[in-house]
Design an enzyme around this catalytic site. Sequence first.
Site, PDB file in Angstrom:
ATOM      1  N   HIS A 134       0.813  -1.214   0.000  1.00 29.10           N
ATOM      2  CA  HIS A 134       0.000   0.000   0.000  1.00 29.10           C
ATOM      3  C   HIS A 134       0.851   1.271   0.000  1.00 29.10           C
ATOM      4  CE1 HIS A 134      -4.240  -1.304   0.477  1.00 29.10           C
ATOM      5  NE2 HIS A 134      -3.712  -2.384   1.039  1.00 29.10           N
ATOM      6  N   ASP A 141      -7.643  -1.795  -1.238  1.00 32.33           N
ATOM      7  CA  ASP A 141      -8.643  -2.682  -0.656  1.00 32.33           C
ATOM      8  C   ASP A 141     -10.003  -2.182  -1.102  1.00 32.33           C
ATOM      9  OD1 ASP A 141      -6.523  -3.896   0.693  1.00 32.33           O
ATOM     10  OD2 ASP A 141      -6.800  -2.663   2.478  1.00 32.33           O
ATOM     11  N   GLU A 203      -6.518 -12.508   1.090  1.00 32.51           N
ATOM     12  CA  GLU A 203      -7.480 -11.414   1.310  1.00 32.51           C
ATOM     13  C   GLU A 203      -8.370 -11.239   0.087  1.00 32.51           C
ATOM     14  OE1 GLU A 203      -5.080  -8.006   2.156  1.00 32.51           O
ATOM     15  OE2 GLU A 203      -4.311  -8.809   4.035  1.00 32.51           O
ATOM     16  N   HIS A 206      -8.053  -7.386  -1.373  1.00 32.80           N
ATOM     17  CA  HIS A 206      -6.798  -6.699  -1.687  1.00 32.80           C
ATOM     18  C   HIS A 206      -6.336  -7.038  -3.109  1.00 32.80           C
ATOM     19  CE1 HIS A 206      -2.594  -5.262  -0.507  1.00 32.80           C
ATOM     20  NE2 HIS A 206      -2.403  -5.859  -1.673  1.00 32.80           N
TER      21      HIS A 206
END
Length: 239
Positions: A134, A141, A203, A206
């Site tokens: 990130h 996300d 995830e 993500h």
Amino acid sequence: MKPYQKVPIEECGEPMIAILPDLFAVVSPHPYQVLGAPYGEQSPYFLRQRVVTQLLAAQEALQQDYPGWRLQIFDAYRPVAVQQFMVDQTLADLARSQGLTVAALTPDQQQTLREQVYTFWAPPSLDPTMPPPHSTGAALDLTLVDGTGQVVDMGSPIDECSPRSYPDYFQISDRPLERQYHHHRQLLARVMIAAGFQRHPQEWWHFSWGDQLWAWLSQQSGTPVTSAHYGRYELIHGN
């Protein structure tokens, strides 16, 4: 070190641009800012220019089959200081869920909980060769909102540190509602991957384009990617 952090970075110097709320749905107020994460004057709703272009392509693909639906951005750019804040916050939350405090954890408890945290959170490293995804402006996300503006149920919230967050957790369920959760996750993945993104293995929310994780996952799928395009954003701009 995570496997993807071995991928070399050839920084292209591409600028960050704002994620415009009139193009995408965004979570507001931003959940980490509400917690007190130290963004300073920087905004979480920024991404590298090419990443935003790819994101628009993903939303266009979504709307071809689901008119009126949109991608909802939960989080995007994250300075390393914010990454550290959220790792610490998540560790404290996990300890609290077990009736513990971070200060009172034994070394074994500390290690167990940190391993759980780092299943879902990248280490807040300042090493330029292994930036948190990130922090490069290449990762985000996100989830889906339907034509009425309602958030689509994915079966678990973003950032939940449990196996329910794994993308295929509901794949073999014979319960109709859980099958629907899986369908929604697959829909999100389909439009994002078609636009060139790669999804985090643990995830459902993500995705990234151009960072080390993207490059490594591309390599695993047989795509000849030799390096990441983006490194840590602060290193370039001195922010």
